[in-house]
Design a protein around this motif. Structure first.
Motif, PDB file in Angstrom:
ATOM      1  N   LYS A   3       0.834  -1.200   0.000  1.00 40.36           N
ATOM      2  CA  LYS A   3       0.000   0.000   0.000  1.00 40.36           C
ATOM      3  C   LYS A   3       0.871   1.254   0.000  1.00 40.36           C
ATOM      4  N   MET A   7       0.932   4.247  -2.658  1.00 35.59           N
ATOM      5  CA  MET A   7       0.714   5.642  -2.280  1.00 35.59           C
ATOM      6  C   MET A   7       1.801   6.537  -2.856  1.00 35.59           C
ATOM      7  N   LEU A  20      -5.624   1.784  -5.419  1.00 37.92           N
ATOM      8  CA  LEU A  20      -5.812   2.216  -4.024  1.00 37.92           C
ATOM      9  C   LEU A  20      -7.280   2.472  -3.675  1.00 37.92           C
ATOM     10  N   LYS A  22      -9.692   0.601  -2.930  1.00 36.85           N
ATOM     11  CA  LYS A  22     -10.259  -0.241  -1.866  1.00 36.85           C
ATOM     12  C   LYS A  22      -9.494  -0.117  -0.544  1.00 36.85           C
ATOM     13  N   THR A  23      -8.618   0.880  -0.454  1.00 35.66           N
ATOM     14  CA  THR A  23      -7.845   1.120   0.766  1.00 35.66           C
ATOM     15  C   THR A  23      -8.786   1.447   1.934  1.00 35.66           C
ATOM     16  N   ILE A  27      -6.947   4.870   6.603  1.00 32.46           N
ATOM     17  CA  ILE A  27      -5.603   5.059   6.041  1.00 32.46           C
ATOM     18  C   ILE A  27      -5.630   6.188   5.009  1.00 32.46           C
ATOM     19  N   SER A  28      -6.678   6.213   4.195  1.00 35.98           N
ATOM     20  CA  SER A  28      -6.804   7.267   3.180  1.00 35.98           C
ATOM     21  C   SER A  28      -6.951   8.639   3.826  1.00 35.98           C
ATOM     22  N   ASN A 213     -11.800   7.423  -2.219  1.00 35.04           N
ATOM     23  CA  ASN A 213     -10.389   7.050  -2.233  1.00 35.04           C
ATOM     24  C   ASN A 213      -9.705   7.519  -3.514  1.00 35.04           C
ATOM     25  N   TYR A 217      -6.505  10.123  -3.490  1.00 39.43           N
ATOM     26  CA  TYR A 217      -5.201   9.794  -4.071  1.00 39.43           C
ATOM     27  C   TYR A 217      -4.943  10.550  -5.372  1.00 39.43           C
TER      28      TYR A 217
END
Length: 263
Positions: A3, A7, A20, A22-23, A27-28, A213, A217
């Motif tokens: 991950k 990123m 990413l 489905k992160t 965390i996102s 997400n 990102y």
């Protein structure tokens, strides 16, 4: 670890941004905080480089007549070796809200300055802040009274502004970052919600979490560009770059990666 690599790659790869989606959202969100702070760093640097904050002009908003009255009323006191030369009480009542005292009780002041024996007290809405006489060393108030109004007034308040800057810089910078973080998330959440309109016409579509997400990102590239441009040229460009760049990159991800995945 995978991950983290994705990123880092989101700064140049739309494939990584799509992967990413489905992160875990927590965390996102943490990554989003990092991006928003990156975006606001040029503003923080500009605050450090800016001229001292003129509280007298921007908050107290003293009029020209009040400035003239202050200069004309200055006593024959000096500040030498970090101390006031005279210990007698003297008051300049600027207006109903602002006072300047020499050897006075700061508790009697709502807004203003109190020049005491070995330090200056800045009073703002009853809150008191002790400042040193470092910037006032060598100041002769009697001589300032003999100058023109503009020069005399600057002699009183320019050193105050310089003394005040270290006191204000930390809350100003913290407020800058807090505003940036809040604005980042309001923007990404709203744009992600509006992006869900793309689901119309499709029998299946990605979830709001996945859209959010992708939006977060997608902000990596604009945030990096904002940081570089903001530090080199001007912080004024950072918001424009972020606001236009983030949805543009997210749309490219949608066209190149999301639509093919729905077929």
């Amino acid at each position: 670890m995978k991950k983290l690599k994705l990123m880092l790659k989101s700064g140049y790869s739309i494939d990584s941004i799509f992967e990413l989606r489905k992160t875990p959202i927590i965390i996102s969100l943490i990554f989003g905080i990092f991006l928003s702070m990156m975006q606001m760093t040029p503003f923080a640097f500009s605050l450090l480089k800016d001229e001292a904050y003129r509280w007298d002009e921007k908050i107290w908003m003293l009029s020209d007549d009040e400035k003239a009255m202050i200069v004309e009323s200055l006593p024959d006191y000096k500040i030498e070796n970090g101390a006031l030369s005279n210990n007698e009480f003297y008051e300049i009542k600027v207006n109903s809200d602002v006072k300047i005292l020499f050897n006075g009780d700061a508790n009697l002041v709502t807004n203003g300055l109190v020049f005491n024996h070995d330090h200056l007290i800045f009073v703002e809405q009853g809150r008191q802040y002790d400042l040193s006489y470092g910037e006032y060393e060598g100041t002769n108030f009697g001589q300032l009274r003999q100058m023109d109004v503009a020069s005399g007034y600057e002699g009183v308040f320019a050193p105050f502004a310089k003394s005040l800057k270290p006191l204000l810089i930390v809350p100003f910078i913290m407020g800058n970052y807090q505003t940036g973080i809040l604005t980042f998330f309001i923007y990404t959440f709203v744009v992600a919600a509006l992006s869900m309109l793309f689901k119309f016409g499709h029998t299946s579509f990605i979830s709001y979490k996945e859209v959010l997400n992708i939006m977060i990102y997608s902000a990596t590239i604009p945030s990096i560009i904002s940081l570089i441009i903001g530090l080199i040229i001007s912080p004024a460009f950072t918001t424009i770059i972020f606001n236009f760049g983030t949805p543009l990159i997210a749309f490219v991800v949608y066209r190149k990666k999301v639509i093919p995945s729905l077929i």
